[in-house]
Enzyme design. Structure first.
Site, PDB file in Angstrom:
ATOM      1  N   HIS A 158     -18.647   7.577   2.717  1.00  0.00           N
ATOM      2  CA  HIS A 158     -18.193   6.218   3.056  1.00  0.00           C
ATOM      3  C   HIS A 158     -19.174   5.497   3.991  1.00  0.00           C
ATOM      4  O   HIS A 158     -18.966   4.323   4.287  1.00  0.00           O
ATOM      5  CB  HIS A 158     -16.816   6.258   3.714  1.00  0.00           C
ATOM      6  CG  HIS A 158     -15.724   6.680   2.793  1.00  0.00           C
ATOM      7  ND1 HIS A 158     -15.497   6.091   1.566  1.00  0.00           N
ATOM      8  CD2 HIS A 158     -14.772   7.660   2.915  1.00  0.00           C
ATOM      9  CE1 HIS A 158     -14.468   6.673   0.975  1.00  0.00           C
ATOM     10  NE2 HIS A 158     -14.019   7.628   1.768  1.00  0.00           N
ATOM     11  N   ASP A 193     -14.835  12.681  -5.324  1.00  0.00           N
ATOM     12  CA  ASP A 193     -13.837  12.542  -4.273  1.00  0.00           C
ATOM     13  C   ASP A 193     -12.766  11.550  -4.734  1.00  0.00           C
ATOM     14  O   ASP A 193     -13.043  10.634  -5.519  1.00  0.00           O
ATOM     15  CB  ASP A 193     -14.526  12.026  -3.004  1.00  0.00           C
ATOM     16  CG  ASP A 193     -13.636  12.051  -1.782  1.00  0.00           C
ATOM     17  OD1 ASP A 193     -13.768  12.985  -0.983  1.00  0.00           O
ATOM     18  OD2 ASP A 193     -12.818  11.117  -1.630  1.00  0.00           O
ATOM     19  N   HIS A 195     -11.565   9.167  -3.179  1.00  0.00           N
ATOM     20  CA  HIS A 195     -11.917   7.829  -2.708  1.00  0.00           C
ATOM     21  C   HIS A 195     -13.279   7.413  -3.257  1.00  0.00           C
ATOM     22  O   HIS A 195     -14.179   8.248  -3.413  1.00  0.00           O
ATOM     23  CB  HIS A 195     -11.980   7.796  -1.178  1.00  0.00           C
ATOM     24  CG  HIS A 195     -10.728   8.223  -0.506  1.00  0.00           C
ATOM     25  ND1 HIS A 195     -10.530   9.501  -0.027  1.00  0.00           N
ATOM     26  CD2 HIS A 195      -9.590   7.533  -0.227  1.00  0.00           C
ATOM     27  CE1 HIS A 195      -9.329   9.593   0.520  1.00  0.00           C
ATOM     28  NE2 HIS A 195      -8.736   8.410   0.406  1.00  0.00           N
ATOM     29  N   ASP A 282      -9.912  16.148  -2.359  1.00  0.00           N
ATOM     30  CA  ASP A 282      -8.686  15.450  -2.002  1.00  0.00           C
ATOM     31  C   ASP A 282      -7.976  14.814  -3.191  1.00  0.00           C
ATOM     32  O   ASP A 282      -6.954  14.142  -3.017  1.00  0.00           O
ATOM     33  CB  ASP A 282      -8.944  14.402  -0.919  1.00  0.00           C
ATOM     34  CG  ASP A 282     -10.246  13.645  -1.114  1.00  0.00           C
ATOM     35  OD1 ASP A 282     -10.890  13.825  -2.161  1.00  0.00           O
ATOM     36  OD2 ASP A 282     -10.627  12.880  -0.216  1.00  0.00           O
TER      37      ASP A 282
END
Length: 340
Positions: A158, A193, A195, A282
């Site tokens: 990120h 991931d 995200h 995740d």
């Protein structure tokens, strides 16, 4: 498969987290690494301390002022009367014209995109440790190993060139990609991931030598919200070299694995010399962040699919939060990847 982990990163154990107006305990805790190390132990994979990442590699990924901020922020913060134990921003630049601030409160708002990655006394050292694991894993592939795994904590995908966010400090996947670029004309990054890998996308968005592909829960109602849509395909020289495959949050194994196969088809067309996988765990159905509904079998299938691409591969750990299922998710993926 060689694995790298900087044990000293455990001194970074952030506390602050703001969720839906509630101040909660941060999920990116040091004990995450213990679940992952347990998985490596179950698979019989040895873990080595990484070689220190050169500053020159970090400067290819991040701006100099960002690196200086991350290195000095905690000490500057502590010099302010009444400051808390962690650097947490409370203001961000929003106007179209912004001036870079000199005061630490302003710099925190400039370089920290949200409140999920507070900077503590040892965060800089931990960030260097995580980046060093990614660097050493990539160097090992350059030296001839077919695949390596970097247990990076804190994660990194990120973080852009100038702004950290989403539990991330330095962008470890980008460090691995830049390291591989020392010998390969083209490198691909596959981010699985839950995200969107918005920081990695931004770093390489205007380049045609690094293809970025992210498979993630739709940002329509999931972090990072503002970016990660299929319409984002690159800019300038990078047009066509960014692929986003957002998925409905109800997606389970079949849809997720189909998206991974689609991403790998684009990567095969790109013909990279090496692959970096941002290995978030995740997406699991029991992960505390509840983004997708992937089972242990789904992770094993994903590992098999990515392993079958038969590229020199650096696996860089991203998300996957506090649950014993994290151990099994890693074991499942690596077993599939290694063909076990």
């Amino acid at each position: 498969m060689k694995c790298f982990y900087a044990a000293g990163t455990e001194v970074h154990d952030p506390v602050f987290r703001l969720t839906l107006g509630n101040v909660l305990r941060n999920l990116e805790r040091a004990e995450r690494a213990h679940f992952l190390l347990d998985g490596l132990k179950q698979l019989g994979l040895p873990v080595s301390e990484p070689e220190a990442v050169p500053r020159a590699i970090l400067e290819k990924v991040h701006t100099d002022r960002f690196l200086r901020f991350l290195e000095t922020a905690w000490e500057e913060w502590q010099a302010v009367p009444g400051a808390g134990k962690e650097v947490v921003p409370n203001v961000h630049p929003l106007n179209s014209v912004s001036a870079y601030p000199e005061y630490i409160v302003g710099k925190a708002g400039w370089h920290m995109g949200d409140t999920s990655a507070p900077i503590g006394e040892h965060s800089w050292d931990a960030a260097l440790g995580a980046a060093s694991a990614a660097y050493s894993a990539a160097k090992t592939v350059l030296d001839g190993d077919r695949s390596t795994y970097a247990l990076c904590r804190p994660p990194g995908h990120h973080t852009s060139a100038d702004v950290l966010a989403g539990h991330c400090l330095l962008n470890n996947a980008a460090v691995a990609a830049e390291t591989l670029r020392e010998r390969h004309n083209r490198v691909a990054v596959l981010d699985i991931d839950v995200h969107h890998g918005n920081g990695t996308q931004e770093i390489f968005y205007e380049r045609d030598d690094v293809l970025t592909c992210s498979i993630h829960a739709t940002p329509e109602n999931y972090y990072p919200f503002f970016v990660g849509y299929a319409t984002e395909t690159g800019r300038g020289a990078g047009e066509g070299f960014n692929l986003n495959l957002p998925l409905a949050r109800s997606t389970s194994d079949d849809g997720w694995c189909a998206a991974i196969e689609q991403g790998l088809e684009r990567i095969a067309d790109f013909t990279p010399g090496a692959l970096v996988v941002s290995l978030g765990l995740d997406a699991h159905e029991n992960d505390p962040l509840q983004g997708l509904k992937i089972t242990f079998d789904g992770f094993k299938r994903a590992g098999e699919i990515i392993g079958a691409a038969n590229l020199p591969t650096v696996l860089v750990q991203e998300g996957g939060y506090l649950s014993p299922d994290l151990t099994t998710s890693l074991c499942s993926f690596l077993a599939g990847f290694k063909g076990q």
